[in-house]
Structure formats: C-alpha cells, structure tokens
Design an enzyme around this catalytic site. Structure first.
Site, PDB file in Angstrom:
ATOM      1  N   ARG A  18      25.296  37.331  12.444  1.00 23.90           N
ATOM      2  CA  ARG A  18      25.394  35.946  12.946  1.00 23.90           C
ATOM      3  C   ARG A  18      25.721  34.943  11.829  1.00 23.90           C
ATOM      4  O   ARG A  18      25.935  33.764  12.094  1.00 23.90           O
ATOM      5  CB  ARG A  18      24.109  35.547  13.659  1.00 23.90           C
ATOM      6  CG  ARG A  18      22.897  35.508  12.737  1.00 23.90           C
ATOM      7  CD  ARG A  18      21.643  35.050  13.464  1.00 23.90           C
ATOM      8  NE  ARG A  18      20.541  34.890  12.506  1.00 23.90           N
ATOM      9  CZ  ARG A  18      19.412  34.274  12.804  1.00 23.90           C
ATOM     10  NH1 ARG A  18      19.213  33.769  14.005  1.00 23.90           N
ATOM     11  NH2 ARG A  18      18.450  34.161  11.900  1.00 23.90           N
TER      12      ARG A  18
ATOM     13  N   HIS B  42      20.575  37.219  21.276  1.00 24.64           N
ATOM     14  CA  HIS B  42      19.480  36.232  21.219  1.00 24.64           C
ATOM     15  C   HIS B  42      19.820  35.012  22.098  1.00 24.64           C
ATOM     16  O   HIS B  42      19.979  33.891  21.574  1.00 24.64           O
ATOM     17  CB  HIS B  42      19.315  35.825  19.752  1.00 24.64           C
ATOM     18  CG  HIS B  42      18.013  35.168  19.423  1.00 24.64           C
ATOM     19  ND1 HIS B  42      17.614  33.967  19.950  1.00 24.64           N
ATOM     20  CD2 HIS B  42      17.008  35.541  18.599  1.00 24.64           C
ATOM     21  CE1 HIS B  42      16.438  33.626  19.461  1.00 24.64           C
ATOM     22  NE2 HIS B  42      16.044  34.563  18.649  1.00 24.64           N
TER      23      HIS B  42
ATOM     24  N   GLU C 291      16.108  37.763  25.647  1.00 21.88           N
ATOM     25  CA  GLU C 291      17.068  38.450  24.773  1.00 21.88           C
ATOM     26  C   GLU C 291      17.129  39.955  25.077  1.00 21.88           C
ATOM     27  O   GLU C 291      16.140  40.664  24.883  1.00 21.88           O
ATOM     28  CB  GLU C 291      16.630  38.236  23.326  1.00 21.88           C
ATOM     29  CG  GLU C 291      16.408  36.766  22.970  1.00 21.88           C
ATOM     30  CD  GLU C 291      15.549  36.599  21.747  1.00 21.88           C
ATOM     31  OE1 GLU C 291      15.622  37.457  20.844  1.00 21.88           O
ATOM     32  OE2 GLU C 291      14.803  35.601  21.678  1.00 21.88           O
TER      33      GLU C 291
HETATM   34  O1  TA6 Z   1      13.565  36.032  19.171  1.00 19.00           O
HETATM   35  C1  TA6 Z   1      12.352  35.476  18.763  1.00 19.00           C
HETATM   36  C2  TA6 Z   1      12.370  35.289  17.255  1.00 19.00           C
HETATM   37  O2  TA6 Z   1      12.313  36.517  16.580  1.00 19.00           O
HETATM   38  C3  TA6 Z   1      11.183  34.373  16.896  1.00 19.00           C
HETATM   39  O3  TA6 Z   1      10.227  35.077  16.139  1.00 19.00           O
HETATM   40  C4  TA6 Z   1      11.850  33.237  16.118  1.00 19.00           C
HETATM   41  O4  TA6 Z   1      11.852  33.522  14.743  1.00 19.00           O
HETATM   42  C5  TA6 Z   1      13.253  33.234  16.729  1.00 19.00           C
HETATM   43  O5  TA6 Z   1      13.570  34.616  16.849  1.00 19.00           O
HETATM   44  C6  TA6 Z   1      14.294  32.438  15.982  1.00 19.00           C
HETATM   45  O6  TA6 Z   1      14.633  33.064  14.790  1.00 19.00           O
HETATM   46  P1  TA6 Z   1      15.708  32.299  13.828  1.00 19.00           P
HETATM   47  O7  TA6 Z   1      15.857  33.194  12.646  1.00 19.00           O
HETATM   48  O8  TA6 Z   1      16.984  32.158  14.621  1.00 19.00           O
HETATM   49  O9  TA6 Z   1      15.093  30.959  13.546  1.00 19.00           O
END
Ligand code: TA6
Length: 294
Positions: free
Chosen positions: A79, A157, A261
């Site tokens: 990403r 995500h 997700e």
């Molecule tokens: O998908 C949930 C998660 O793993 C949370 O723990 C939070 O960290 C979110 O992803 C967002 O992660 P990022 O690295 O995009 O801020």
C-alpha cells in the site's frame, strides 16, 4: 488521469453510471460510487495521498503482512508502493467478467527485496460489474528461481462509508471465534446475534462465511461483502480516543466509517515457486428491507 501530487489515478465508469477510482499509489481504490453517484467508501478528509504514508481510506491492500505480526511495517508495504498498469495480464477466469476494469501489477524493487527477499508478481484487477458491483481480484505468484517458497498474510482493508456507527449492524460473524487486538490478540467467541458498536473494536474473525452484510440503518442500505480465498474478516472502528491519536483521521470521522476486511491472517498463505494464489472480494449494496435472510 492526473491525481493529487502528480500521482496517477485511474477512473472507471460503467454504462449505468457507477464509477470507481484507483490510485497507482498503493494500487488503492479510493472511490466507489453507485449509479446514483453516491460514495460508498470512506476516505478521511485528512488522508495523505503520497508516500510514505498509506492513503487513509478506500481499500488499502495489506501485503505481504497483515497488521504488525511480523518483521515488516504495519500491513506490509504494497500500500506504500507505486504500482504499474499491467499491459499484459494473463487471462482472468470468466467469473470476473466485466468490461470495465483496470489491471495493475506490483513486483519487488531491489529495496523491497532487501526487506522481504522473495520474488513475486502481484496482479490486481479492479472491475465494475454492470450496475456497479465492485470486484477486486488479487493474483500473487511466486516467481522465484531459487526454489524458495514464501508465506504471507493479506487483507483488503476496506473502509465503508456509513451514516452513524451507532446504527450499524454486521451480520454473518455471529458465534464465530475471533482474536481481539485490544486484548493481546486473545481468542474469544462472538455472541449469537448481529454485531453492533458502542466503543473501539479491533477483531480478527476466523474461518468466516463467504458473505458478510453491513447494515446502515439510516440509509436503509446494506453492503454485501462476498469473498473467495479469504477465510478471515477483520472488523475495526477506532472510536474517539484512537481517532484523535491518528494524524490522518478526523476526530469525529469514526462515526461515519467501519472497516470490514476480507483477509487471510490466521493461516498464512504459502506458495512454492510457480504457484499462484487468488483472493477475491465483491462489494454490492441492496436496500436493507430485502437483506435479512438472503
Ligand atoms: O485492520 C485493523 C487494524 O489492524 C487496526 O489495528 C488499526 O491499526 C488499523 O488496522 C489501521 O492501521 P493503519 O496502519 O492503516 O493505521
């Protein structure tokens, strides 16, 4: 077409008026609009559309690592890379038939190889079906010539745009086991009815069904997420305290988003040289009144 900061994005439009936008940065979908032009995905007003930060919203691709369980940065590096348009994709199976799509490809740079020493080709097709369903198909092939297999975890995500987090229900994850990221990834079992939200949630549901429904009460709209090759599902809302701690997230924006997700986390995917993995998610919306029991 040219996007923000000179980074390119691709705009897909299908005949009945639905559209999608995909940034080459991250191979990330940042918009999915239905035939009425309504935006279905959440992107933070404070999102940063350039390296090294991942764009906050849309559908970030978490590869080759989900989360922080591993040696790489959180959610891996796919990403945070600029992808290329794939001008020579191998034929896609008929079930991703659509005439409105873009094919992107990511291969490791020398830098990437230093942090994750594996050769791969990651092909991503983003497609709009007639009427607007959004389909993402990832095909990841081990192209190493040194005979080495590799393992990875993965997630789409997806940030859904919703009216009010306190009036959302998620159906399809009842009674399943999950790992709670807020409790040292301890394993619990979900209760027996639809999931609702009144505080921060960060759960990895295991061995989930191929269909999950997200009901937005106010909009009388249900998102239906269908997935293939992705046995797990993460549900995340940062709520107020965590939202305030995120620089690229508005303080109150947690009220209008929910991440659900499609993922492969509990059991990493292992590919021998020459093997390919496919992970697919299809997003659609139905009026809520018809959703229950479908
Ligand atoms: O998908 C949930 C998660 O793993 C949370 O723990 C939070 O960290 C979110 O992803 C967002 O992660 P990022 O690295 O995009 O801020």
């Amino acid at each position: 077409c040219k996007g923000i900061n000179g980074l390119d994005k691709v705009v897909l439009r299908e005949a009945r008026g639905s559209s999608a936008e995909v940034y080459l940065y991250g191979g990330q979908v940042t918009s999915w609009k239905n035939i009425h032009g309504e935006e279905m995905l959440f992107v933070s007003s404070k999102a940063i559309f350039k390296p090294p930060k991942a764009i906050r919203g849309g559908i970030p691709i978490c590869f080759p690592q989900f989360g922080s369980h591993g040696t790489l940065e959180e959610h891996g590096f796919a990403r945070n890379r600029v992808w290329s348009i794939d001008t020579n994709p191998p034929p896609f199976p008929a079930n991703s038939a659509s005439n409105t799509f873009i094919d992107l490809i990511l291969k490791p740079s020398d830098e990437d190889f230093k942090i994750w020493p594996h050769s791969y080709e990651f092909r991503l097709r983003v497609a709009l079906a007639p009427g607007g369903d959004l389909m993402l198909t990832s095909r990841i092939r081990n192209t190493s010539t040194d005979g080495k297999p590799f393992s990875f975890t993965f997630a789409y995500h997806t940030y859904f745009s919703i009216s009010d987090i306190s009036e959302v229900r998620v159906e399809g994850l009842e009674t399943l086991d999950y790992l709670d990221n807020l409790k040292e990834k301890e394993r619990f079992t979900e209760q027996g009815d639809a999931i609702t939200f009144e505080s921060e949630v960060d759960k990895i549901y295991l061995s989930t069904p191929t269909k999950i429904a997200i009901l937005d009460h106010e909009k009388k709209r249900t998102f239906v997420l269908r997935k293939d090759g992705l046995p797990d599902a993460v549900v995340w809302n940062p709520w107020d305290r965590k939202a305030k701690a995120l620089a690229d997230f508005g303080d109150d924006e947690y009220k209008h988003m929910l991440c659900v997700e499609a993922a492969a986390i509990e059991k990493p995917i292992t590919l021998k040289p020459g093997e390919e993995w496919k992970g697919r998610q299809e997003l659609s919306t139905v009026p809520s009144s018809y959703c229950s029991g479908q």
